[in-house]
Design an enzyme around this catalytic site. Sequence first.
Site, PDB file in Angstrom:
ATOM      1  NE  ARG A 151      -3.522  -2.220   2.845  1.00 28.25           N
ATOM      2  CZ  ARG A 151      -3.246  -3.333   3.502  1.00 28.25           C
ATOM      3  NH1 ARG A 151      -2.050  -3.480   4.068  1.00 28.25           N
ATOM      4  NH2 ARG A 151      -4.134  -4.304   3.608  1.00 28.25           N
ATOM      5  CE  LYS A 174      -6.035  -0.718   5.037  1.00 28.39           C
ATOM      6  NZ  LYS A 174      -7.370  -0.971   4.399  1.00 28.39           N
ATOM      7  CG  HIS A 242      -5.115   0.965  -3.571  1.00 24.26           C
ATOM      8  ND1 HIS A 242      -4.352   0.662  -2.453  1.00 24.26           N
ATOM      9  CD2 HIS A 242      -6.168   0.107  -3.544  1.00 24.26           C
ATOM     10  CE1 HIS A 242      -4.923  -0.320  -1.780  1.00 24.26           C
ATOM     11  NE2 HIS A 242      -6.031  -0.681  -2.429  1.00 24.26           N
ATOM     12  NE  ARG A 245      -2.934  -3.486  -1.198  1.00 25.23           N
ATOM     13  CZ  ARG A 245      -2.508  -4.377  -0.317  1.00 25.23           C
ATOM     14  NH1 ARG A 245      -1.228  -4.654  -0.256  1.00 25.23           N
ATOM     15  NH2 ARG A 245      -3.354  -4.974   0.492  1.00 25.23           N
ATOM     16  CG  HIS A 268      -6.182  -8.723   1.866  1.00 27.66           C
ATOM     17  ND1 HIS A 268      -6.486  -9.212   0.603  1.00 27.66           N
ATOM     18  CD2 HIS A 268      -6.007  -7.385   1.707  1.00 27.66           C
ATOM     19  CE1 HIS A 268      -6.481  -8.217  -0.264  1.00 27.66           C
ATOM     20  NE2 HIS A 268      -6.189  -7.104   0.379  1.00 27.66           N
ATOM     21  CE1 TYR A 277      -6.762  -7.218  -6.155  1.00 32.30           C
ATOM     22  CE2 TYR A 277      -6.784  -8.329  -4.041  1.00 32.30           C
ATOM     23  CZ  TYR A 277      -6.594  -7.194  -4.783  1.00 32.30           C
ATOM     24  OH  TYR A 277      -6.244  -6.022  -4.176  1.00 32.30           O
TER      25      TYR A 277
END
Length: 296
Positions: A151, A174, A242, A245, A268, A277
């Site tokens: 990211r 994150k 983004h 990515r 994730h 995806y």
Amino acid sequence: MTPSLPERWRQHLALDRRRSVHTVRAYVATAERLLAFLEEHHGRPADAAMLAAIQQADLRAFLTSRRMDGIGNLSAARELSAVRGFLKFVGGDEARVPLLKGPRVKRGLPRPISPDEAVALAEDIAETAREGWIGARDWAVLLLLYGAGLRIGEAMGLKGDILPLGETLRVTGKRNKTRIVPLLPQVRQAIEAYVDQCPYPVSRDEPLFRGTRGGPLSPALIRRAVQGARGRLGLSDRTTPHALRHSFATHLLGRGADLRSLQELLGHASLSSTQIYTQVDAAHLLDIYRNAHPRA
């Protein structure tokens, strides 16, 4: 004997900008084509003075001749980007490069950025940077997004303690979760080239990527650079940092990566975030089928 303009351009790209062999070859070939065209167009040898006085009509005529050679929209846009870089190099800080919008790349269904588009985007941003080290910095950041799936906030959060680089990179994502991602040789070389050229000392506790005044690099500057490049190259508005990515993930999935491995690489929290995806990749394959199959 003084080197020719294309040879000086070659040395600048290879030594100062540290571009890949492929990029150097392509950009020098563009410069040579431009000089040959201008010589025939004006009926006299092309030199630095002629390049300094080049007009929008000259560039338009050059692109028209290239289109007659059979190149497509993306190749024409990359050709124009290389020409801009060459004119800026020859003219220096005072160079006046005529404004000419590149051909728009036709887009169908929403799809990830192709490898050619990703490379064209990074090259354009690097070559239009105000200073060599800034171009090296932006090149390294974009390769981290496209080549390692980071990211933009994760790339901005890297510090000098990642040096010296190895074959993997520890990334904090994150919720302060860390993960290990493979570091491709091209990405590693791009980061090292930036560090070598950065005018500010890179210490372990300071941000790796710096702004022009030495402070932390703002993600907004990268987003703005991408916005400018996609306009010059005629790419879709969906071409964002983004999206690089997303393309990293979709291309890996298309090459046979399993969802669990992809989940770990992307950081994730849940597999459901990664499963999107599979839909993107299916849409991309359907897009290719519809455009390529004779009975589609």
